[in-house]
Design a protein around this motif. Structure first.
Motif, PDB file in Angstrom:
ATOM      1  N   SER A 122       0.857  -1.178   0.000  1.00 32.64           N
ATOM      2  CA  SER A 122       0.000   0.000   0.000  1.00 32.64           C
ATOM      3  C   SER A 122       0.891   1.224   0.000  1.00 32.64           C
ATOM      4  O   SER A 122       2.112   1.135   0.102  1.00 32.64           O
ATOM      5  N   PHE A 123       0.253   2.366  -0.134  1.00 30.98           N
ATOM      6  CA  PHE A 123       0.995   3.620   0.012  1.00 30.98           C
ATOM      7  C   PHE A 123       0.559   4.252   1.329  1.00 30.98           C
ATOM      8  O   PHE A 123      -0.633   4.478   1.542  1.00 30.98           O
ATOM      9  N   PRO A 124       1.463   4.481   2.291  1.00 31.05           N
ATOM     10  CA  PRO A 124       2.921   4.429   2.103  1.00 31.05           C
ATOM     11  C   PRO A 124       3.592   3.186   2.667  1.00 31.05           C
ATOM     12  O   PRO A 124       4.818   3.079   2.625  1.00 31.05           O
ATOM     13  N   ILE A 125       2.825   2.233   3.261  1.00 34.75           N
ATOM     14  CA  ILE A 125       3.440   1.115   3.974  1.00 34.75           C
ATOM     15  C   ILE A 125       3.424  -0.153   3.133  1.00 34.75           C
ATOM     16  O   ILE A 125       2.384  -0.548   2.599  1.00 34.75           O
ATOM     17  N   LYS A 137       9.489  -7.951   7.778  1.00 36.51           N
ATOM     18  CA  LYS A 137      10.431  -7.214   6.936  1.00 36.51           C
ATOM     19  C   LYS A 137       9.752  -5.965   6.392  1.00 36.51           C
ATOM     20  O   LYS A 137       8.728  -6.056   5.731  1.00 36.51           O
ATOM     21  N   ASP A 138      10.342  -4.818   6.696  1.00 34.66           N
ATOM     22  CA  ASP A 138       9.811  -3.555   6.219  1.00 34.66           C
ATOM     23  C   ASP A 138      10.314  -3.308   4.801  1.00 34.66           C
ATOM     24  O   ASP A 138      11.512  -3.202   4.563  1.00 34.66           O
ATOM     25  N   LEU A 139       9.395  -3.255   3.851  1.00 38.13           N
ATOM     26  CA  LEU A 139       9.751  -3.029   2.455  1.00 38.13           C
ATOM     27  C   LEU A 139       9.199  -1.690   1.962  1.00 38.13           C
ATOM     28  O   LEU A 139       9.060  -1.475   0.761  1.00 38.13           O
ATOM     29  N   THR A 140       8.899  -0.821   2.902  1.00 38.46           N
ATOM     30  CA  THR A 140       8.360   0.481   2.531  1.00 38.46           C
ATOM     31  C   THR A 140       9.330   1.207   1.605  1.00 38.46           C
ATOM     32  O   THR A 140      10.517   1.334   1.905  1.00 38.46           O
ATOM     33  N   ILE A 141       8.829   1.640   0.470  1.00 39.29           N
ATOM     34  CA  ILE A 141       9.654   2.289  -0.545  1.00 39.29           C
ATOM     35  C   ILE A 141       9.369   3.780  -0.529  1.00 39.29           C
ATOM     36  O   ILE A 141       8.256   4.210  -0.846  1.00 39.29           O
ATOM     37  N   LEU A 159       6.623   3.839  -7.071  1.00 34.70           N
ATOM     38  CA  LEU A 159       7.442   2.622  -7.036  1.00 34.70           C
ATOM     39  C   LEU A 159       6.756   1.453  -6.344  1.00 34.70           C
ATOM     40  O   LEU A 159       7.366   0.396  -6.180  1.00 34.70           O
ATOM     41  N   THR A 160       5.498   1.617  -5.918  1.00 34.19           N
ATOM     42  CA  THR A 160       4.752   0.483  -5.377  1.00 34.19           C
ATOM     43  C   THR A 160       3.699  -0.033  -6.357  1.00 34.19           C
ATOM     44  O   THR A 160       2.993  -0.990  -6.053  1.00 34.19           O
ATOM     45  N   VAL A 187      10.213  -0.601 -13.860  1.00 29.95           N
ATOM     46  CA  VAL A 187      11.362  -0.258 -13.034  1.00 29.95           C
ATOM     47  C   VAL A 187      11.809  -1.491 -12.266  1.00 29.95           C
ATOM     48  O   VAL A 187      11.005  -2.146 -11.596  1.00 29.95           O
ATOM     49  N   LYS A 188      13.092  -1.803 -12.383  1.00 23.57           N
ATOM     50  CA  LYS A 188      13.678  -2.875 -11.586  1.00 23.57           C
ATOM     51  C   LYS A 188      14.381  -2.245 -10.398  1.00 23.57           C
ATOM     52  O   LYS A 188      15.219  -1.353 -10.552  1.00 23.57           O
ATOM     53  N   LEU A 189      14.032  -2.691  -9.182  1.00 23.61           N
ATOM     54  CA  LEU A 189      14.508  -2.065  -7.966  1.00 23.61           C
ATOM     55  C   LEU A 189      15.457  -2.975  -7.196  1.00 23.61           C
ATOM     56  O   LEU A 189      15.194  -4.183  -7.050  1.00 23.61           O
ATOM     57  N   ASP A 190      16.544  -2.410  -6.709  1.00 24.37           N
ATOM     58  CA  ASP A 190      17.406  -3.073  -5.741  1.00 24.37           C
ATOM     59  C   ASP A 190      17.023  -2.517  -4.376  1.00 24.37           C
ATOM     60  O   ASP A 190      17.319  -1.364  -4.056  1.00 24.37           O
ATOM     61  N   LEU A 191      16.332  -3.326  -3.578  1.00 22.56           N
ATOM     62  CA  LEU A 191      15.782  -2.844  -2.326  1.00 22.56           C
ATOM     63  C   LEU A 191      16.846  -2.668  -1.249  1.00 22.56           C
ATOM     64  O   LEU A 191      16.595  -2.003  -0.234  1.00 22.56           O
TER      65      LEU A 191
END
Length: 383
Positions: A122-125, A137-141, A159-160, A187-191
């Motif tokens: 979700s936005f923002p979590i 695991k917090d994956l907040t972007i 980015l979500t 978009v490919k993301l490196d978290l």
């Protein structure tokens, strides 16, 4: 379980890039003589109420397909359904706020992983939570924390949007959309190091050609857009749109991209009749949408683990004088595990395509609302 014969059920529901053109294998069209029957089953909820206000948009099945998990946003809980027993099993509650909160905003995705861990997007979590409700695991972007290679100046990216995780949970794909322009950027993301890069997907640019805007007034507009989907099967990610039969396949392990192209014989390989992208009246807006939908539209991929076969439905809306009545032509396409085309057929009489379908034990399950009770149409294919 009630057996519904076909004639009855049809009215109810129904880093490098390689390009590969799929060919029919020597065994020919496996769908040439396809027949099927349909059962409808209804989940026994006992004293519980299964919230179907938003359908099953936020639902997923586990890897073994034994359970169906439906997120109830109003109750902030995941409702666990035992498919083998066709019964509600339990509710898994989650906090909306606090250190273990899943967020109070609109969720775009809720996915179950092994050991009943859940990805909430979700936005923002965004994060992975245990079935007990704890944040694993917090994956907040946070967009401002990421450096995106290939991003235009002053460009803001969500980015979500359709965030899809790799198995190692260190890499992800997102698909930001510019609604005004109808464009999408993969978009490919490196978290881990908060970097990313934009990957070109030119074979799917056709979706933007069927983007229609009606300016209602100075403050508002109505937009029709044809979606691009990200789907994950195994360790690979697939990118596809309803406007064309082409499919991108991304391998997380080798960082390679392959474009699959197909030569269908029963329908066009993509939409061919152009539409107006900007209109002024409500009537013209509806007319252009009808023009887009009366051409071929391809659905998401569905994978049958038992036969190692991919399936993809297609449809064309049939224009009707009475706008309240909707009829469609339905099609089904089959591919082997390497996405080689192995079958295609028209499903005559199927007036509604399966909703949120998945395979379980070699049968196709599709959500149906049975008098506000959770139900499934279960298709048995006979080749």
């Amino acid at each position: 379980m009630q057996r519904l014969f076909l004639i009855f059920c049809l009215g109810l529901f129904f880093s490098c890039e390689n390009s590969k053109e799929s060919k029919n294998p020597e065994n020919g069209n496996i769908l040439e003589n396809l027949t099927f029957s349909v059962d409808t089953v209804v989940i026994d909820a006992g004293e519980e109420i299964i919230n179907l206000k938003n359908g099953v948009r936020l639902a997923s099945v586990n890897e073994s397909k034994s359970h169906f998990y439906l997120f109830d946003d109003k109750g902030s809980q995941v409702q666990k359904i035992y498919l083998d027993k066709l019964a509600w099993e339990e509710n898994l509650p989650f906090e909306k706020e606090g250190p273990n909160g899943i967020g109070t905003g609109r969720h775009s995705k809720v996915i179950v992983y092994s050991e009943e861990n859940f990805l909430f997007v979700s936005f923002p979590i965004t994060g992975i939570f245990s079935k007990e409700g704890g944040l694993l695991k917090d994956l907040t972007i946070r967009y401002e924390d990421f450096k995106i290679e290939g991003q235009e100046e002053d460009e803001s990216l969500n980015l979500t949007s359709q965030l899809t995780l790799a198995d190692d949970q260190k890499t992800a794909f997102a698909l930001p959309t510019n609604l005004l322009k109808g464009t999408r950027k993969l978009v490919k993301l490196d978290l881990e190091d908060s970097t990313g890069k934009i990957l070109p997907i030119p074979a799917l640019d056709i979706a933007s050609e069927y983007h229609i805007i009606r300016q209602v007034d100075d403050m508002g507009m109505t937009i029709y857009t044809e979606p691009i989907h990200i789907q994950k099967f195994g360790s690979d990610v697939y990118l596809l749109t309803q406007s064309t039969n082409k499919i991108y396949q991304f391998d997380f392990h080798t960082d390679s991209v392959q474009l699959h192209e197909f030569d269908f014989t029963i329908v066009a390989n993509q939409k061919e009749i152009p539409v107006k992208n900007k209109v002024k009246t409500e009537e013209d807006f509806a007319s252009q949408i009808e023009k887009a939908k009366s051409q071929i539209n391809f659905e998401k991929l569905i994978y049958d683990e038992q036969s190692e076969t991919f399936y993809r439905f297609g449809r064309k809306n049939i224009p009707q004088a009475n706008k309240e009545v909707q009829k469609i032509q339905s099609f089904l396409f089959a591919f082997d595990k390497d996405l080689n085309l192995i079958g295609e057929t028209e499903l005559k009489g199927l007036e509604t395509l399966p909703e949120s379908p998945f395979f379980k034990d070699g049968k196709l399950w599709s959500y149906v609302n049975v008098e506000d009770e959770l139900g499934f149409a279960v298709f048995t294919f006979d080749f």
